[in-house]
Structures are given as structure tokens and as C-alpha cells.
Design an enzyme around this catalytic site. Structure first.
Site, PDB file in Angstrom:
ATOM      1  CG  PHE A  45      30.140  20.948   4.194  1.00  0.00           C
ATOM      2  CD1 PHE A  45      31.375  21.408   4.649  1.00  0.00           C
ATOM      3  CD2 PHE A  45      29.245  21.877   3.680  1.00  0.00           C
ATOM      4  CE1 PHE A  45      31.705  22.753   4.592  1.00  0.00           C
ATOM      5  CE2 PHE A  45      29.564  23.223   3.625  1.00  0.00           C
ATOM      6  CZ  PHE A  45      30.791  23.662   4.077  1.00  0.00           C
ATOM      7  CE1 TYR A  46      29.369  16.589  11.286  1.00  0.00           C
ATOM      8  CE2 TYR A  46      28.330  15.907   9.238  1.00  0.00           C
ATOM      9  CZ  TYR A  46      28.262  16.155  10.587  1.00  0.00           C
ATOM     10  OH  TYR A  46      27.081  15.979  11.255  1.00  0.00           O
ATOM     11  CG  LEU A  47      34.778  22.210   7.694  1.00  0.00           C
ATOM     12  CD1 LEU A  47      34.962  23.608   8.262  1.00  0.00           C
ATOM     13  CD2 LEU A  47      35.127  22.167   6.226  1.00  0.00           C
ATOM     14  CB  ILE A  70      35.700  15.087   5.802  1.00  0.00           C
ATOM     15  CG1 ILE A  70      36.965  15.854   6.130  1.00  0.00           C
ATOM     16  CG2 ILE A  70      35.888  13.589   5.993  1.00  0.00           C
ATOM     17  CD1 ILE A  70      37.359  15.762   7.586  1.00  0.00           C
ATOM     18  CG  ASN A 109      23.183  14.224  10.537  1.00  0.00           C
ATOM     19  OD1 ASN A 109      22.593  14.004   9.491  1.00  0.00           O
ATOM     20  ND2 ASN A 109      22.552  14.590  11.635  1.00  0.00           N
TER      21      ASN A 109
END
Length: 162
Positions: free
Chosen positions: A29-31, A82, A144
Site C-alpha cells: 500500500f502507499y502512504l 492512500i 502500482n
């Protein structure tokens, strides 16, 4: 700091499957995601985690910094993600002295298969395996980070993979 040359391809057929040396279950996952940077957390096989910073918009070459982090901290950071969680099974395949990472997406992105080649140098097209399809390196739809932010349905992702 490590410069990486990352090329992405769609996969033409299943000929690569007989050459798989290892499979890794990945949840990431992305921060943060910006036009020229991203911060990602990746958990591999549910047992280890890494924090990755990528900088630059000059594809296929960018700056990448990656650090191991405690698994419990990685899992707690997911609350700050996010977009969507990316789930995939990464298959490692050797060809011509290089390791190809073939990501078979699951979850919301099921049906999408993308092969990546990360090297310190550029591999000539003639040295690429025959099971690679169209190169999508510059196509942000296959990033991604973009996939994590996408509201695409399963049918749209399947259409992308065709």
C-alpha cells in the site's frame, strides 16, 4: 541510493510458468503518491516488510531507497494507506542472466499480469524472452501507485491486460 532501470511488459503466454524459481505473496500500500515520488510499504509472505521511497518521473530510470521495517509497524501503517491495497503473487523467473518478476494480481486487480525487469543497465530487446508481450514501461496505467488509486472495476482491469 540505488538507481534502477525498470521495464514493464504484459505477458504473451504462460511459457514462463515452468521456469518459476520462487513465488512471493505480496501485499502493498502507499502512504504518499505524487507526480515524481511515492512512499510504499510492502509486506512479503506475511513475514517481512519494507518501506520504499521512489523519486523521479524519468521512466524507466528512477532513484529508489528501500529499508526493512518491523512487520508490526508495517501492518499498523496500513491504517494510513492512500487508495486500495495491492495484492499479488510475484513469480521469479530467470532468463538470460536476469531475473524477471511476474506479478499475478489478485483481489480487486485479478486478471492483470505484468512482468517487470529491474536492472542497473538496459537489456536489449533481442535478449528478452519470447513470452513477454507489449512493453508498457511508460504507460502509467500499469504503475502500482496508479492502480492503487484507481477506481477501476474487474472488467476494466481485465480489458487492460488484453
Amino acid at each position: 541510493m540505488a538507481k534502477e532501470v525498470e521495464r514493464k511488459f504484459l505477458v504473451r503466454n504462460d511459457a514462463w510458468r515452468s521456469r518459476v524459481s520462487r513465488v512471493i505473496a505480496i501485499r502493498q500500500f502507499y502512504l504518499s503518491i505524487g507526480a515524481d515520488r511515492s512512499t510504499r510499504v510492502r509486506v512479503s509472505d506475511g513475514s517481512s516488510a519494507k518501506l520504499t521511497f521512489k523519486f523521479g518521473s524519468n521512466l524507466p530510470e528512477r532513484d529508489e531507497y528501500e529499508y526493512p521495517i518491523p512487520l508490526d509497524e508495517a501492518l499498523s501503517m496500513q491504517a494510513f494507506a492512500i487508495g486500495s491495497l495491492i495484492e499479488k503473487r510475484r513469480h521469479l523467473v530467470s532468463h538470460g542472466g536476469y531475473t524477471y518478476e511476474i506479478d499475478v494480481f489478485t483481489g480487486e486487480l485479478a486478471g492483470l499480469i505484468v512482468a517487470e525487469l529491474e536492472t542497473p543497465d538496459h537489456v536489449p530487446d533481442a535478449a528478452l524472452p519470447e513470452w513477454l508481450g507489449r512493453e508498457v514501461t511508460g504507460d502509467q496505467r500499469y504503475s502500482n501507485a496508479v492502480l492503487a488509486l484507481s477506481e477501476k472495476t474487474h472488467s476494466t482491469i481485465t480489458a487492460l491486460a488484453s
